[in-house]
Scaffold this motif. Structure first.
Motif, PDB file in Angstrom:
ATOM      1  N   THR A 232       0.842  -1.191   0.000  1.00  0.00           N
ATOM      2  CA  THR A 232       0.000   0.000   0.000  1.00  0.00           C
ATOM      3  C   THR A 232       0.881   1.245   0.000  1.00  0.00           C
ATOM      4  N   ASN A 233       0.257   2.375  -0.309  1.00  0.00           N
ATOM      5  CA  ASN A 233       0.975   3.654  -0.341  1.00  0.00           C
ATOM      6  C   ASN A 233       1.142   4.221   1.067  1.00  0.00           C
ATOM      7  N   ASN A 234       2.139   5.114   1.222  1.00  0.00           N
ATOM      8  CA  ASN A 234       2.245   5.879   2.468  1.00  0.00           C
ATOM      9  C   ASN A 234       1.493   7.197   2.278  1.00  0.00           C
ATOM     10  N   ALA A 235       1.482   8.060   3.287  1.00  0.00           N
ATOM     11  CA  ALA A 235       0.723   9.308   3.227  1.00  0.00           C
ATOM     12  C   ALA A 235       1.224  10.245   2.121  1.00  0.00           C
ATOM     13  N   SER A 236       2.469  10.071   1.688  1.00  0.00           N
ATOM     14  CA  SER A 236       3.022  10.891   0.607  1.00  0.00           C
ATOM     15  C   SER A 236       2.755  10.288  -0.765  1.00  0.00           C
ATOM     16  N   GLY A 237       2.146   9.106  -0.812  1.00  0.00           N
ATOM     17  CA  GLY A 237       1.833   8.468  -2.076  1.00  0.00           C
ATOM     18  C   GLY A 237       2.868   7.473  -2.555  1.00  0.00           C
ATOM     19  N   ILE A 238       3.937   7.273  -1.798  1.00  0.00           N
ATOM     20  CA  ILE A 238       5.010   6.360  -2.194  1.00  0.00           C
ATOM     21  C   ILE A 238       4.638   4.926  -1.818  1.00  0.00           C
ATOM     22  N   PHE A 239       4.898   3.983  -2.720  1.00  0.00           N
ATOM     23  CA  PHE A 239       4.780   2.567  -2.396  1.00  0.00           C
ATOM     24  C   PHE A 239       6.034   1.866  -2.882  1.00  0.00           C
ATOM     25  N   ARG A 240       6.427   0.808  -2.162  1.00  0.00           N
ATOM     26  CA  ARG A 240       7.668   0.106  -2.486  1.00  0.00           C
ATOM     27  C   ARG A 240       7.499  -1.382  -2.197  1.00  0.00           C
ATOM     28  N   PHE A 241       7.932  -2.188  -3.163  1.00  0.00           N
ATOM     29  CA  PHE A 241       7.934  -3.635  -2.988  1.00  0.00           C
ATOM     30  C   PHE A 241       9.254  -4.066  -2.363  1.00  0.00           C
ATOM     31  N   ALA A 242       9.285  -5.277  -1.798  1.00  0.00           N
ATOM     32  CA  ALA A 242      10.520  -5.820  -1.212  1.00  0.00           C
ATOM     33  C   ALA A 242      11.551  -6.045  -2.317  1.00  0.00           C
ATOM     34  N   GLU A 243      12.820  -6.028  -1.924  1.00  0.00           N
ATOM     35  CA  GLU A 243      13.891  -6.288  -2.882  1.00  0.00           C
ATOM     36  C   GLU A 243      13.763  -7.694  -3.453  1.00  0.00           C
ATOM     37  N   ILE A 244      14.132  -7.841  -4.698  1.00  0.00           N
ATOM     38  CA  ILE A 244      14.233  -9.157  -5.323  1.00  0.00           C
ATOM     39  C   ILE A 244      15.723  -9.445  -5.461  1.00  0.00           C
ATOM     40  N   VAL A 245      16.154 -10.574  -4.919  1.00  0.00           N
ATOM     41  CA  VAL A 245      17.562 -10.966  -4.949  1.00  0.00           C
ATOM     42  C   VAL A 245      17.738 -12.042  -6.013  1.00  0.00           C
ATOM     43  N   TYR A 246      18.742 -11.852  -6.874  1.00  0.00           N
ATOM     44  CA  TYR A 246      19.037 -12.796  -7.945  1.00  0.00           C
ATOM     45  C   TYR A 246      20.361 -13.488  -7.662  1.00  0.00           C
ATOM     46  N   THR A 247      20.465 -14.750  -8.118  1.00  0.00           N
ATOM     47  CA  THR A 247      21.706 -15.513  -8.048  1.00  0.00           C
ATOM     48  C   THR A 247      22.095 -15.902  -9.474  1.00  0.00           C
ATOM     49  N   LEU A 248      23.212 -16.640  -9.608  1.00  0.00           N
ATOM     50  CA  LEU A 248      23.668 -17.070 -10.934  1.00  0.00           C
ATOM     51  C   LEU A 248      22.597 -17.870 -11.678  1.00  0.00           C
ATOM     52  N   GLU A 249      21.768 -18.586 -10.933  1.00  0.00           N
ATOM     53  CA  GLU A 249      20.699 -19.363 -11.565  1.00  0.00           C
ATOM     54  C   GLU A 249      19.673 -18.466 -12.257  1.00  0.00           C
ATOM     55  N   ASP A 250      19.640 -17.173 -11.894  1.00  0.00           N
ATOM     56  CA  ASP A 250      18.646 -16.242 -12.433  1.00  0.00           C
ATOM     57  C   ASP A 250      19.149 -15.437 -13.628  1.00  0.00           C
ATOM     58  N   VAL A 251      20.369 -15.712 -14.094  1.00  0.00           N
ATOM     59  CA  VAL A 251      20.890 -14.973 -15.247  1.00  0.00           C
ATOM     60  C   VAL A 251      19.931 -15.185 -16.413  1.00  0.00           C
ATOM     61  N   GLY A 252      19.531 -14.074 -17.024  1.00  0.00           N
ATOM     62  CA  GLY A 252      18.559 -14.113 -18.107  1.00  0.00           C
ATOM     63  C   GLY A 252      17.579 -12.969 -17.969  1.00  0.00           C
ATOM     64  N   THR A 253      16.393 -13.139 -18.536  1.00  0.00           N
ATOM     65  CA  THR A 253      15.385 -12.088 -18.546  1.00  0.00           C
ATOM     66  C   THR A 253      14.181 -12.511 -17.713  1.00  0.00           C
ATOM     67  N   HIS A 254      13.645 -11.576 -16.938  1.00  0.00           N
ATOM     68  CA  HIS A 254      12.478 -11.816 -16.091  1.00  0.00           C
ATOM     69  C   HIS A 254      11.484 -10.685 -16.326  1.00  0.00           C
ATOM     70  N   THR A 255      10.197 -11.027 -16.398  1.00  0.00           N
ATOM     71  CA  THR A 255       9.164 -10.029 -16.657  1.00  0.00           C
ATOM     72  C   THR A 255       8.204  -9.975 -15.475  1.00  0.00           C
ATOM     73  N   TYR A 256       7.885  -8.755 -15.067  1.00  0.00           N
ATOM     74  CA  TYR A 256       6.968  -8.517 -13.952  1.00  0.00           C
ATOM     75  C   TYR A 256       5.900  -7.517 -14.396  1.00  0.00           C
ATOM     76  N   THR A 257       4.796  -7.493 -13.663  1.00  0.00           N
ATOM     77  CA  THR A 257       3.734  -6.523 -13.926  1.00  0.00           C
ATOM     78  C   THR A 257       3.358  -5.859 -12.608  1.00  0.00           C
ATOM     79  N   VAL A 258       3.192  -4.531 -12.646  1.00  0.00           N
ATOM     80  CA  VAL A 258       2.724  -3.772 -11.490  1.00  0.00           C
ATOM     81  C   VAL A 258       1.386  -3.157 -11.860  1.00  0.00           C
ATOM     82  N   LYS A 259       0.386  -3.383 -10.979  1.00  0.00           N
ATOM     83  CA  LYS A 259      -0.959  -2.848 -11.200  1.00  0.00           C
ATOM     84  C   LYS A 259      -1.505  -2.298  -9.887  1.00  0.00           C
ATOM     85  N   GLU A 260      -2.462  -1.385 -10.047  1.00  0.00           N
ATOM     86  CA  GLU A 260      -3.215  -0.894  -8.896  1.00  0.00           C
ATOM     87  C   GLU A 260      -4.418  -1.810  -8.695  1.00  0.00           C
ATOM     88  N   VAL A 261      -4.742  -2.106  -7.443  1.00  0.00           N
ATOM     89  CA  VAL A 261      -5.908  -2.922  -7.127  1.00  0.00           C
ATOM     90  C   VAL A 261      -7.134  -2.015  -7.115  1.00  0.00           C
TER      91      VAL A 261
END
Length: 184
Positions: A54-83
């Protein structure tokens, strides 16, 4: 340990990691934005929701960090939407942001993590909403008369604003009912 007599074997392992964090801004016109008022989802390429924030009072929202390892080398696609939770009076932003992350081995124990948002390198994510509210009121009353027969249009009634400006003048019907127009 795989060594022959008199030989010493060394086994090394190469590891590398990298990380990325996504977030954005929520704007709201028509009323004051409150903390935790709107929700946003981060989904993977299979449309599986990874996290909702959810957003804070200033309108900022932030997701948790995503950590990648050598197994993750390549391309990854994500989608961000408002509920869209259907709160009355609010318009919701139905923009979907596609984030394409490229993970590459830098060769020095780190992974280079770069991304685009809707095709723009390191692009921003902004959702804009608007709040509008409408209401109405209609005033009416009944006139009674004793000692004589009440007739239609016999009495006049005025509706005035706080500055005593007349908004409307109406008359009663044969039953004594008078009604002003609806004020929106």
């Amino acid at each position: 340990n795989g060594a022959r007599d008199g030989e010493i074997a060394f086994a090394n392992e190469y590891v590398a990691s990298g990380r990325v964090q996504f977030g954005g801004t929520k704007t709201l016109t028509g009323t004051t934005l409150k903390a935790n008022q709107f929700s946003f989802t981060l989904s993977d390429e299979d449309e599986k929701v990874i996290e909702t924030v959810t957003n804070n009072a200033s309108g900022i929202f932030r997701f948790a960090e995503i950590v990648y390892t050598l197994e993750d080398v390549g391309t990854h696609t994500y989608t961000v939407k408002e509920v869209n939770d259907g709160k009355p009076g609010y318009t919701y932003d139905d923009t979907q942001y596609e984030i394409v992350v490229t993970v590459a081995d830098a060769g020095d124990g780190t992974l280079d993590v770069t991304y685009t948002v809707n095709g723009t390198a390191n692009g921003g994510i902004t959702f804009a909403n608007e709040y509008t509210a409408e209401g109405s009121v209609q005033f009416e009353g009944t006139k009674t008369l004793t000692g004589a027969t009440l007739t239609a249009d016999q009495f006049s009634f005025t509706l005035s604003d706080e500055d005593e400006n007349v908004i409307e003048t109406v008359t009663n019907n044969a039953s004594g009912i008078f009604r002003f127009a609806e004020i929106v």
